[in-house]
Design a protein around this motif. Structure first.
Motif, short mmCIF file in Angstrom:
data_model
loop_
_atom_site.label_atom_id
_atom_site.label_comp_id
_atom_site.label_asym_id
_atom_site.label_seq_id
_atom_site.Cartn_x
_atom_site.Cartn_y
_atom_site.Cartn_z
N ARG A 216 0.72 6.83 2.69
CA ARG A 216 1.98 6.13 2.96
C ARG A 216 3.09 6.61 2.03
NH1 ARG A 216 1.76 1.47 6.01
NH2 ARG A 216 2.89 0.11 4.58
N ALA A 217 2.73 6.87 0.76
CA ALA A 217 3.72 7.37 -0.19
C ALA A 217 4.24 8.73 0.25
CB ALA A 217 3.12 7.45 -1.59
N ARG B 171 0.83 -1.22 0.00
CA ARG B 171 0.00 0.00 0.00
C ARG B 171 0.86 1.26 0.00
NH1 ARG B 171 -3.04 -3.34 -1.22
NH2 ARG B 171 -5.09 -3.89 -0.35
N ILE B 172 1.83 1.28 -0.91
CA ILE B 172 2.61 2.49 -1.11
C ILE B 172 2.50 2.86 -2.60
CG2 ILE B 172 4.91 3.56 -1.03
CD1 ILE B 172 5.66 1.55 1.16
N ARG B 173 1.90 3.99 -2.90
CA ARG B 173 1.74 4.41 -4.29
C ARG B 173 3.09 4.80 -4.88
NH1 ARG B 173 -2.97 6.40 -6.60
NH2 ARG B 173 -3.90 4.76 -5.31
N GLU C 49 -2.69 4.38 0.11
CA GLU C 49 -1.45 4.34 -0.68
C GLU C 49 -0.78 5.70 -0.78
OE1 GLU C 49 -2.21 2.45 -4.45
OE2 GLU C 49 -2.25 0.45 -3.51
N ILE C 50 -1.58 6.75 -0.88
CA ILE C 50 -0.97 8.07 -1.03
C ILE C 50 -0.52 8.61 0.34
CG2 ILE C 50 -1.38 10.44 -1.84
CD1 ILE C 50 -3.18 9.10 -4.04
#
Lengths: 95, 490
Positions: free
Chosen positions: B350-351, A16-18, B347-348
């Motif tokens: 964490r990114a 779950r890391i874009r 996801e964003i």
């Protein structure tokens, strides 16, 4: 073993890391190098060896199954990015 | 330098007791020092008001005859320990602004004994690094300089802020955590001593987790006795951490008696690695001579799986990290990217929230734990971990402690070793094996390299035998007489 961009993209989704294309391109050789490094473990004969999960020579303690903590909703929610009426608020999950 | 900031904890406790100065004066001297050396970037969050308030209460307690074992001693707390009401970041953007509403057991124990908190120390993001160059809040600078060279050097990592601040006299002692060398290597780089006790000696409750089967809290200070005083206070059983040991905490200070007669010190032959600088080899030999001088027997021992320790560590630590860091999802605390879709938000968030090194390790760990690879990587590494642990237990059949160098080099300059993660990982070649085996390890400054930078020797002990580690460390401290101070000092 070399990780290609598609594999890295799959792992990024699992984690779950874009990541955009440029990041995937950059990450692939770095991860390949680290995976290549750790693959030397294959040289070690571990056929008769039990995995070691915890080095501590203690057995887990049991306690009575009773409530000994709680009633601190405000504390739990204190750092929530968004909350309302005692709940965490997240984007809509169910249509 | 101010006389008050140059005291050891032991000396300061005596001075407070004799009313030579107050805890408020002692604390103010350190706050002034912090102000003067902000460029070291050792603190992420400074808490001078809180510190002075704690010091005032400490003075009142002492006046009433109720002083605790560390009453009035100003400390730095690695920003990985949750502190009630004070921002705790793990040096990550994802936790920026996070203010815990509870206190970690380790800091609670220190405060119970009267310690004063000057602030939260900088570190590598989530304690992942060996140079303190992965912090979201900027690099920490080592107060030491190479002779005739003004380049900024790294303090080591991950507990770089703790080590730099203790060395520069910006606090009297500090907490650290050690997963693969994060106390011992920075202690060596900054010319101070630091101990990682046996896994389970200190509670991990309230400490931001990196790799749960390896993480262990420990201490930094400018003398071996000071480390013993701090660890005494921090250690102990905690029902809230199922891996904390229900064992009595021995009197660590009493163990420092300088007597090695009848003791045997093991020298692991596999630690003579290729390319080790001659001056480190020489320092190691000097350490062996010091052991002999105090009556110890020296034996060569073999730890045959040493060569595989780093590879084992770089499967187990990232695997556990990928699992632990799954909690940073933007829901309950920490950074959240404002997105309509839940998966986008995860996801964003964490990114945006994690830095490159943290992402790299999460990715390695996720890969190693993913379906089809779990046995080949994670289970394999756990098996080799057992072999490494057994190596140590075998060696301890013939010796009471091991003596090794702490790190393969002195502190390096910012930017060096950055091009290649593996090269950076090699910094921990001497510290990782003891971490995998859960053993106590301590670094003591023992000499300097040709450029005038401090070098450390490491003592590794049997499980639960920190007393032997402190005993040997005390001997090295006494014979090395390392009293050099860094160029940047309060």
């Amino acid at each position: 073993m070399s990780l290609d961009k598609e594999t890295v993209a799959k792992v990024a989704t699992l984690a779950r890391i874009r990541m955009n294309d440029e990041e995937l391109e950059r990450m692939a050789p770095q991860l390949s190098k680290i995976i290549g490094f750790v693959e030397q473990l294959g040289e070690v004969d571990t056929d008769q060896v039990e995995p070691l999960a915890n080095v501590v020579d203690i057995t887990l303690a049991l306690r009575d199954d009773e409530v000994n903590d709680g009633a601190c909703v405000d504390k739990v929610l204190a750092n929530a990015p968004e909350s309302t009426q005692g709940f965490f608020v997240v984007p809509k999950v169910v249509e | 330098m101010s006389a008050l900031t140059n005291l050891t904890i032991e000396e300061a406790l005596k001075g407070l007791e004799k009313k030579d100065f107050t805890a408020v004066e002692l604390t103010q001297a350190h706050i002034d020092a912090m102000e003067k050396h902000k460029a070291l970037n050792a603190y992420i969050t400074e808490t001078p008001d809180l510190a002075l308030e704690q010091a005032k209460v400490s003075d009142e307690r002492r006046a009433a005859g109720n002083a605790g074992n560390l009453d009035g001693i100003p400390l730095g707390i690695k920003d990985l320990f949750c502190t009630d009401g004070v921002q705790t970041t793990a040096a990550s953007h994802i936790l920026e602004g996070f203010v815990p509403r509870y206190e970690s057991t380790v800091t609670a124990n220190l405060f119970k004994d009267g310690a004063v908190m000057l602030g939260k120390m900088n570190l590598d993001e989530f304690a992942m690094g060996s140079s303190n160059t992965t912090s979201y809040f900027g690099n920490v600078i080592n107060p030491w300089k190479r002779e005739g060279d003004d380049s900024d050097l790294v303090p080591g990592g991950s507990s770089g802020g703790s080590a730099s601040a203790v060395s520069a006299r910006l606090c009297m002692g500090a907490t650290g955590t050690d997963t693969g060398g994060s106390i011992r290597q920075p202690a060596a780089f900054c010319g101070i001593s630091g101990i990682k006790p046996t896994y389970g000696r200190c509670s991990r409750w309230g400490t931001v987790a990196f790799a749960s089967s390896l993480d262990q809290a420990g201490t930094f200070a400018r003398s071996v006795t000071d480390n013993a005083l701090l660890l005494q206070s921090m250690a102990g059983y905690d029902p809230k951490d199922s891996t904390s040991a229900n064992k009595e905490v021995p009197d660590f200070v009493a163990a420092i008696d300088g007597n090695l007669k009848g003791k045997t010190i093991g020298i692991p032959k596999e630690y003579r690695v290729d390319g080790m600088p001659a001056e480190i080899e020489k320092l190691w030999q000097q350490g062996i001579e010091w052991m002999k001088a105090e009556g110890a027997n020296i034996v060569e021992v073999s730890l045959p799986h040493t060569h595989y320790a780093l590879a084992t560590y770089y499967v187990i630590a990232p695997a556990e990290a990928s699992s632990n860091l799954a909690r940073y999802d933007g829901v309950r605390y920490g950074h959240r990217a404002d997105k309509e879709d839940l998966k986008d938000m995860y996801e964003i968030s964490r990114a945006e929230g994690f830095g490159d090194e943290v992402k790299r390790r999460i990715m390695i760990g996720t890969y190693a734990l993913s379906s089809g690879y779990y046995d080949a990587y994670y289970i394999k590494a756990q098996k080799v971990r057992r072999l490494i642990s057994d190596d140590f237990l075998n060696a301890f059949k013939t010796c009471d402690a091991l003596l090794t160098p702490t790190a393969p080099s002195a502190a390096f300059a910012l930017g060096e070793n950055e091009d290649d993660p593996i090269k950076m990982y090699l910094n921990d070649v001497f510290t990782v094996p003891a971490s995998l085996a859960g053993l106590p390890g301590m670094s003591v400054p023992a000499g300097k390299d040709s450029k005038g930078l401090p070098l450390g020797l490491q003592i590794i002990g049997r499980p639960w035998d920190e007393e032997m580690v402190f005993k040997v460390a005390g001997v090295i401290e006494n014979l090395a007489q390392f009293d050099d101070v860094p160029q940047l000092i309060a």
